[in-house]
Design a protein around this motif. Structure first.
Motif: not given
Length: 632
Positions: A345-355, A358-367, A419-423
């Motif tokens: 996959r492209s990096d953009d695709s994977m960064l979009a998935e990581a974002e 971040l919208r999921d209330k149960s996500f604690k910041g750990y991929i 990915l690490r750089a995403l707020p």
């Protein structure tokens, strides 16, 4: 309206709204969409989880994306046809898969004992799918609709597509296409083949005329209609003679190449099964599209009361970066399913998935993971693959890395840094398997430092599997010296980083080629390395793998060499005990194994000994029992 009624109304609205995001699973869901008829019905042995780590989710969303009306029946009660009929007969066809695992592997341990838990079922409950689920589901569908186009896929169908050894029956079985009474079998990851099949059926083609799609198997009564095919020995021939079975496996294995692979045909008795060459690898754009489909990314709300589906927890906040694996481990059937060519996959695709995380209330910041079958295989193994596919007679990493191998982690490192750089992202872990021989082959030597500094959660899992040269050559794994080099490098880097991060090794007992002497050799390595495996995996012969072909035939399919196969339950138990020799409950078995292997020098109290001698009292009790048995 009183408060209880308001609360109940809100709950019903929330549940209804949640259901609407999933594909229909009932007639009521169809009615809510204004549908009176499905185009395709998907039947799965796994619970319905709308997440791209689940095969049924990808295929159903892919068909939806192509404009088809799709419904899902997950884990139907197979004891009658009632559950299969609840949404009516589909207009174009039924697609069946047993789930993310072969149903027999899902149900039984290596010792053929029934598992008590099924992580792909709600609440982890076992028993919600039948043994040989693909065959059972298809037979129920055939009872219900004799003429509906019936297509099977998923890993169970993919790895059983020709006559194969079945460990649980301890016998050779026909192609699952013949046993299931399905019309077509789609092998591999299936999106391209499924799209072609769906469009052909929609255009009015009869399913019996769909015979030219890559990545498919089909049936014929007229083998002369397939003049260019490589003829595999028949089912009856491979069932009767183990050497013929091994030869058939070698023929089949070498044709898994999308560029140069040939059509195969095998007589199954009532039918001949034809395997078309594999589908081409997906492009980056196609991978992005598939992983960007509108998945709900959780289990169906019907499972909420049961606590959901346990298998989701590990993958919910993980990212699939690629498909394919050129590691070609002997005991792994991925080469026959996902293939050896990397599809990224492209990096953009994977960064979009990581974002999305971040919208999921149960996500604690750990991929939890960024990887694939082997996490650090993110580029093709060599530049020649685009033109000619994977090599037919040469492995990329075994017995040593190929001269053409591109061992390069630059793209992977760049992705992990993005990915690490995403707020909002606190940590990005890597939990998929890593090939450490590939890490050591990278001349830039920067990935291991990056890994240890940022992506290890206290423990790194590695899979040497064994250290005996006699076993490793059938596993197709790196030699002991490479394992030792990686352990030293890992420890050195962590010392420099002042981090206490440990290695958790996976070892395998009772693999073809391993006798008690080889198991003792591995036990000594474990002793000297300081590694302590938390788990030891008994080799389980699964359909479609090189090691399974050896297990059944007792022969190396490519050389014809005879191979020791530890089939005896007692020997398997002793090998397993040796790999965890320090556990008190294993002491008697370890002593027995060392006596049998002629290594009594390892019984004692010295620093190199694996187990203490039996106590005088225990020996006396044993002698008394032996005398009592002899009198009886």
């Amino acid at each position: 309206m009183d408060k209880d009624k308001i609360k109940k109304t809100k709950k019903n609205f929330t549940t209804s709204n949640a259901r609407a995001r999933f594909l229909p699973v009932s007639r009521a869901d169809m009615d809510a969409r204004g549908w009176n008829l499905l185009d395709f019905l998907i039947v799965s042995g796994d619970a319905y989880v709308d997440h791209p780590s689940f095969g049924h989710a990808i295929i159903s969303r892919w068909l939806e994306n192509l404009g088809f009306r799709v419904g899902v029946i997950a884990q139907p009660d197979w004891r009658s046809t009632e559950a299969f009929a609840r949404m009516g007969k589909p207009r174009l066809g039924v697609m069946v898969a047993a789930g993310n695992l072969d149903s027999m592997l899902n149900h039984y341990t290596a010792s053929k004992k029934k598992r008590r838990r099924d992580d792909y079922s709600p609440g982890g409950r076992a028993g919600l799918r039948p043994d040989r689920a693909t065959v059972v589901y298809c037979n129920r569908i055939r009872e219900l609709w004799k003429d509906v186009p019936l297509i099977i896929g998923g890993i169970e169908a993919s790895l059983r597509r020709i006559a194969h050894y079945d460990y649980w029956a301890d016998d050779v079985r026909r192609s699952i296409l013949a046993d299931s009474r399905a019309d077509l079998l789609v092998y591999g990851m299936a999106e391209l083949a499924v799209a072609e099949i769906a469009q052909a059926l929609a255009s009015g083609a009869h399913v019996r005329d769909i015979t030219n799609i890559a990545g498919c198997c089909w049936k014929t009564h007229v083998p002369a209609d397939v003049p260019e095919a490589v003829i595999l020995p028949s089912f009856e021939e491979v069932k009767k003679d183990k050497r013929t079975f091994a030869e058939a496996f070698a023929l089949y294995y070498r044709e898994q190449n999308h560029k140069r692979g040939k059509t195969l045909i095998q007589d199954q008795g009532a039918w001949h099964v034809v395997q078309n060459p594999p589908a081409r690898p997906l492009t980056e754009d196609e991978m992005d599209k598939i992983y960007g489909l509108p998945y709900v990314r959780t289990w169906h709300p019907d499972y909420d009361a049961m606590g959901g589906v346990p298998a989701l927890s590990e993958v919910k906040f993980s990212i699939t970066s690629h498909r394919g694996c050129f590691g070609e481990c002997g005991f792994c059937a991925l080469v026959s399913h996902q293939g050896r060519v990397i599809q990224r996959r492209s990096d953009d695709s994977m960064l979009a998935e990581a974002e999305l995380f971040l919208r999921d209330k149960s996500f604690k910041g750990y991929i939890h993971d960024v990887g694939g079958p082997t996490a650090n295989f993110t580029v093709p193994s060599c530049r020649d693959q685009e033109a000619r596919g994977a090599c037919q007679h040469q492995a990329c990493l075994y017995p040593a890395p190929c001269k053409r191998l591109q061992s390069d982690h630059s793209d992977y490192i760049a992705l992990l840094r993005k990915l690490r750089a995403l707020p909002g992202i606190k940590k990005v872990f890597i939990r998929s398997g890593l090939r450490y021989d590939y890490i050591l082959a990278d001349t830039k030597h920067d990935f291991l430092n990056e890994l240890c500094e940022h992506h290890v959660s206290g423990q790194l899992k590695i899979a040497p599997e064994h250290v005996s040269a006699n076993v490793l050559r059938f596993m197709k794994k790196p030699p002991r010296a490479v394992t030792r080099s990686f352990i030293d490098a890992y420890r050195t880097i962590n010392e420099k980083l002042e981090k206490k991060q440990y290695l958790v090794p996976y070892f395998m007992s009772a693999h073809p080629g391993s006798g008690l002497r080889e198991a003792v050799e591995l036990a000594e390595f474990i002793r000297d390395s300081g590694l302590r495996p938390e788990q030891v995996q008994d080799f389980t012969p699964t359909p479609g793998s090189f090691s399974s072909a050896i297990y059944y035939s007792g022969l190396d399919p490519f050389t014809g060499e005879e191979v020791h196969v530890p089939r005896d339950a007692k020997e398997r138990k002793l090998q397993r005990a040796l790999l965890q020799y320090w556990i008190p409950e294993n002491a008697a078995s370890v002593r027995e194994a060392l006596f049998a292997a002629g290594r009594t020098d390892l019984i004692g109290t010295g620093p190199k000994c694996l187990v203490k001698p039996e106590s005088a009292g225990a020996q006396k009790r044993k002698n008394t029992m032996d005398k009592s048995r002899s009198r009886i």
